[in-house]
Scaffold this active site. Structure first.
Site, PDB file in Angstrom:
ATOM      1  N   GLY A  18       3.744  -4.001  -3.691  1.00 38.08           N
ATOM      2  CA  GLY A  18       3.757  -4.266  -5.124  1.00 38.08           C
ATOM      3  C   GLY A  18       4.112  -2.980  -5.851  1.00 38.08           C
TER       4      GLY A  18
ATOM      5  CB  CYS B 277     -17.161   0.526 -28.328  1.00 41.49           C
ATOM      6  SG  CYS B 277     -16.520   0.091 -29.940  1.00 41.49           S
TER       7      CYS B 277
ATOM      8  NE  ARG C  95      -3.471   2.150 -10.690  1.00 38.19           N
ATOM      9  CZ  ARG C  95      -3.185   3.416 -10.428  1.00 38.19           C
ATOM     10  NH1 ARG C  95      -2.599   4.165 -11.343  1.00 38.19           N
ATOM     11  NH2 ARG C  95      -3.467   3.950  -9.273  1.00 38.19           N
TER      12      ARG C  95
ATOM     13  N   GLY D 294       0.787  -1.231   0.000  1.00 34.13           N
ATOM     14  CA  GLY D 294       0.000   0.000   0.000  1.00 34.13           C
ATOM     15  C   GLY D 294       0.817   1.277   0.000  1.00 34.13           C
TER      16      GLY D 294
ATOM     17  CE1 TYR E 142      -9.625   0.922  -9.187  1.00 30.22           C
ATOM     18  CE2 TYR E 142      -7.417   1.390  -9.971  1.00 30.22           C
ATOM     19  CZ  TYR E 142      -8.327   0.520  -9.412  1.00 30.22           C
ATOM     20  OH  TYR E 142      -7.926  -0.716  -9.069  1.00 30.22           O
TER      21      TYR E 142
HETATM   22  C1  LIG Z   1      -2.823  -5.585  -3.337  1.00 30.04           C
HETATM   23  C2  LIG Z   1      -2.190  -6.051  -2.101  1.00 30.04           C
HETATM   24  C3  LIG Z   1      -0.848  -5.772  -1.834  1.00 30.04           C
HETATM   25  C4  LIG Z   1      -0.011  -4.894  -2.730  1.00 30.04           C
HETATM   26  O1  LIG Z   1      -0.524  -3.621  -2.797  1.00 30.04           O
HETATM   27  P1  LIG Z   1       0.388  -2.433  -3.413  1.00 30.04           P
HETATM   28  O2  LIG Z   1      -0.513  -1.270  -3.356  1.00 30.04           O
HETATM   29  O3  LIG Z   1       0.736  -2.837  -4.791  1.00 30.04           O
HETATM   30  O4  LIG Z   1       1.575  -2.316  -2.523  1.00 30.04           O
HETATM   31  C5  LIG Z   1      -0.284  -6.314  -0.715  1.00 30.04           C
HETATM   32  N1  LIG Z   1      -1.003  -7.087   0.142  1.00 30.04           N
HETATM   33  C6  LIG Z   1      -2.292  -7.367  -0.068  1.00 30.04           C
HETATM   34  C7  LIG Z   1      -3.016  -8.228   0.890  1.00 30.04           C
HETATM   35  C8  LIG Z   1      -2.936  -6.861  -1.185  1.00 30.04           C
HETATM   36  O5  LIG Z   1      -4.227  -7.134  -1.380  1.00 30.04           O
END
Ligand SMILES: *Cc1c(COP(=O)(O)O)cnc(C)c1O
Length: 429
Positions: A270, A336, A306, A228, A310
């Protein structure tokens, strides 16, 4: 944000030659940027026990995952298919954390068999799990103690985790079922760029872990503070200071676990690891004026969902159009769907047909969220290796992929009702 300086220096001099031979569109990732980010994260924790498990869903390409595994990263999987991918890449046992939700029993069994570090998203899955994994961890719901009102709002609508107030009971139940090793998981932010808020959220999970461990009479082996962490998508935004983040996490760990062994720290980032190290390379194929200045490119939101989905901001640039007069443009794909726009009202140097147009920061949740609606198939993924080679790490999809799962001559899997009843009627019981 502008393409990372090193990536731009490595990519732009060879880009025209590359597209002349290979065509467009494609995503390209910078191996060096990815490994440098991973190393910087590890270095920020110094000698303290820390492991980052890359969230596979962000960029599930075997070449990139292998690169990270070779750096000592673990993987974060949330589904059986991701578990299988991790296994095929040689990730073993606790290389993998399994952080699923709404988990089926058979999915749990697969994670157990893989020896992954399993997080239980709720008591229901835990109560059904048999046998228990060697280490039992629960995920705490976003509980808003930490990070301000936006996240408080999230807490009321979340589908994730065990409410903080029920955690101690959950760990007691695990103890009564014979569990001896424990972890805790909390992921309380999403694309959080403010280091104070991100750190506050992580520290909150550590504090909660310490409190719950004391209440339940358990020792925590690890605290997984999730992913996150954000990246600066917009120009002018500053990257999160990971060193400061790590310092806050380590301070909290020391403060909350002053005596005895303190839990090790795990993360599942991620976006932070790969997000800035990818771009979508497209070509301008149409210019039109429809009340607005429209720039059509040869990719669509099926390659990067994205912005359309969003309204997320992705920076866009025309690296070889500098010096032209600027205007305000919408950059669009060919689906479309009116939402199929990479950028709206964006100031750009006057684009011309044939120009290369880059969509930035596509290294996470980019190609992976792609789809094939409208027969606009997912483009290729390329990798700029540490040696400066460019390799194809996933080819573009083609018609055969589009129809690969279709049955051209369907066989009944259930006969028509009349035939069915006739058969039953002739079968007295
Ligand atoms: C999506 C997710 C992540 C990775 O999120 P990022 O925003 O890409 O860092 C890590 N842990 C869980 C449980 C997730 O659902």
């Amino acid at each position: 944000m502008p393409v990372q300086e090193g990536f731009a220096q490595r990519l732009l001099p060879v880009l025209e030659e590359l597209v002349a031979g290979y065509g467009t569109p494609f995503h390209i990732y910078d191996a060096r940027g990815i490994t440098e980010t991973h190393r910087a994260m590890t270095a920020a924790f110094g000698e303290e026990p820390f492991r980052q498990h890359f969230a596979v869903k962000a960029l599930p390409n075997p070449a990139v995952l292998s690169l990270l595994l070779a750096e000592g990263s673990g993987l974060d999987c949330a589904s059986p298919v991701e578990l299988e991918l991790a296994a095929r890449l040689g990730a073993r046992g606790e290389d993998v954390v399994f952080t699923s939700n709404n988990t089926a029993s058979w999915e749990y069994d697969l994670a157990l068999k893989a020896g992954a570090l399993i997080t239980f998203d709720d008591r229901t899955i835990f109560d059904r799990a048999d046998p228990l994994p060697e280490t039992v961890a629960f995920r705490v719901s976003p509980h808003g103690l930490a990070a301000g009102s936006a996240l408080m709002g999230d807490a009321a609508h979340t589908k994730f985790g065990v409410p903080a107030g029920e955690l101690a009971d959950a760990y007691r139940a695990a103890r009564h079922r014979g569990a001896t090793r424990f972890g805790i998981h909390g992921m309380i932010c999403a694309n959080e760029l403010d280091v104070t808020r991100a750190a506050r959220a992580a520290v909150d999970v550590i504090e909660l872990g310490a409190a719950v461990a004391a209440q339940a009479g358990i020792t925590l082996d690890y605290v997984n503070i999730g992913g996150g962490l954000g990246i600066p998508y917009r120009p002018g935004e500053a990257p999160l200071d990971f060193t400061e983040f790590a310092r806050a996490v380590l301070d909290a760990r020391r403060r909350c676990f002053p005596a005895g062994p303190a839990p090790r720290i795990l993360m599942e980032c991620g976006r932070y690891v790969t997000g800035p190290h990818g771009v979508l390379v497209t070509r301008v194929i149409n210019r039109a004026r429809k009340g607005r200045e429209i720039v059509g490119v040869d990719a669509s939101m099926s390659a990067l969902m994205r912005p359309g989905f969003y309204g997320a901001y992705h920076h866009v640039s025309l690296p070889f159009a500098t010096g032209r007069p600027e205007g305000t443009f919408d950059v669009v794909g060919a689906l479309c769907e009116n939402m199929d726009k990479f950028a709206v009202d964006r100031t750009l140097p006057e684009p011309r047909d044939g120009d290369l147009l880059l969509v930035h920061d596509t290294g996470a949740h980019g190609h992976a969220m792609g789809f094939t609606y409208n027969g606009r198939l997912r483009p290729a993924e390329l990798l700029l290796t540490a040696d400066g080679d460019i390799t194809e790490i996933r080819r573009a999809e083609e018609f055969a992929d589009y129809v690969a799962t279709a049955r051209w001559q369907p066989e009944p899997i259930l006969r028509a009702a009349s035939a069915h009843t006739a058969q039953k009627a002739g079968n007295p019981r």
